[in-house]
Design an enzyme around this catalytic site. Structure first.
Site, PDB file in Angstrom:
ATOM      1  NE  ARG A 187       4.179  -5.170   2.163  1.00  0.00           N
ATOM      2  CZ  ARG A 187       4.899  -4.068   1.913  1.00  0.00           C
ATOM      3  NH1 ARG A 187       4.424  -3.151   1.070  1.00  0.00           N
ATOM      4  NH2 ARG A 187       6.069  -3.898   2.478  1.00  0.00           N
ATOM      5  CB  SER A 237       6.496 -10.140   6.041  1.00  0.00           C
ATOM      6  OG  SER A 237       7.790  -9.577   6.010  1.00  0.00           O
ATOM      7  CD  GLU A 313       3.262  -8.622   3.629  1.00  0.00           C
ATOM      8  OE1 GLU A 313       4.165  -8.537   2.775  1.00  0.00           O
ATOM      9  OE2 GLU A 313       3.292  -8.003   4.706  1.00  0.00           O
TER      10      GLU A 313
END
Length: 323
Positions: A187, A237, A313
């Site tokens: 990520r 998310s 995130e």
């Protein structure tokens, strides 16, 4: 992409464009949470040449922020200083198969559209993109992934512009060639902060039957609809999993959030989704401040309960609104 805000006398001198340049544009309609203040100016370039000319002519003191489809983003209530650039429309959504295993797509193409285009051309290995909300440019910035795959796994090359309008290109991890290599982690990407991604080349894993690939995508979509609040005002998310994929005994953010008693937790108009507790939702009247405060409350409770410090995130950007 600098923290400084332009003085009011800079924005009236913006360069001429062929696309659209909207001063004081509200950004909430451009984000999936439907929250946030205005941009000093919003630029919707007509094409790469329009974007290049604008960046080269723009006063370097004016900050620039690229915006995808706003699927993984909280724009703060005070808005974003300077110029927000959004790559949207038919041109920026173009996708083209290059051969039986690779395709090229502009950064404004939706991840789902790329997966479907790959399927239509019998290219396997890009089905996972159907589970990622947003556009290809945004997915590149966060090395988005799901169902065991990440964007870096399929990246051959990417093209874009730096803040000064100079063209740049990078090759995907481990790919041959003279271009500098783009580096990714879970990520995260080490690409320059001022890079505006405009086009990517992606490589599938092989050739397959278009109908079978499309059926796999439909199954992934059905699974997502059953497990995620996709009909709500939400994003992807909220927090990254503490452990990268493949880690033994991998800890999931949603399980830690659930164990901390946060499922359904509310702050103002923001709520932790009862369906999937790694998603925040706008129940109707949330502000960006509500969403961010709720996220921080979740992080604090998870830290207290399990000792794990969750990492955002969802990107948060802009000015905090002064009361």
């Amino acid at each position: 992409m600098t923290p400084t805000s332009p003085s009011p006398d800079l924005l009236p001198t913006l360069p001429d464009v062929r696309g659209k340049l909207l001063r004081g544009a509200e950004l909430a309609p451009y984000t999936w949470f439907r929250v946030g203040g205005p941009a000093d100016a919003l630029f919707l370039p007509a094409d790469e040449e329009d974007l290049e000319a604008f960046l080269k002519a723009l006063d370097p003191a004016i900050p620039v922020t690229p915006l995808g489809v706003g699927s993984n983003l909280i724009v703060r209530d005070g808005g974003i200083p300077g110029i927000v650039i959004r790559l949207m429309g038919k041109y920026w959504g173009e996708i083209e198969a290059l051969d039986g295993i690779t395709l090229t797509a502009r950064a404004g193409a939706l991840d789902l559209a790329v997966a479907k285009a790959a399927a239509a051309n019998g290219i396997t290995g890009l089905e996972f993109l159907s589970g990622i909300p947003g556009s290809l440019g945004g997915a590149t910035r966060t090395n988005a992934g799901c169902y065991g795959s990440e964007l870096r796994d399929r990246l051959v090359a990417l093209h874009g512009f730096r803040r000064d309008g100079s063209r740049v290109a990078y090759r995907g991890p481990g790919k041959p060639g003279a271009l500098p290599e783009a580096h990714f982690s879970y990520r995260h990407t080490d690409l320059p902060d001022d890079l505006i991604v405009t086009r990517l080349i992606l490589e599938g894993t092989g050739a397959g039957d278009p109908e079978a690939i499309s059926a796999d995508i439909a199954a992934l979509q059905a699974r997502r609809a059953q497990t995620q609040p996709i009909k709500e005002k939400t994003s992807g998310s909220t927090f990254a999993n503490p452990d990268p994929p493949g880690t033994p005994d991998q800890r999931s953010a949603w399980k830690l959030i659930d164990a901390a008693g946060c499922r359904g937790l509310k702050v103002g108009g923001a709520q932790v989704s009862p369906l999937h507790c790694n998603f925040l939702i706008n129940t109707g009247d949330a502000t960006a401040a509500d969403l961010e405060a709720l996220g921080e409350l979740v992080r604090a409770r998870v830290l207290e309960n399990s000792g794990v410090e969750l990492r955002w995130e969802v990107r948060r950007m802009g000015r905090v609104q002064r009361v």
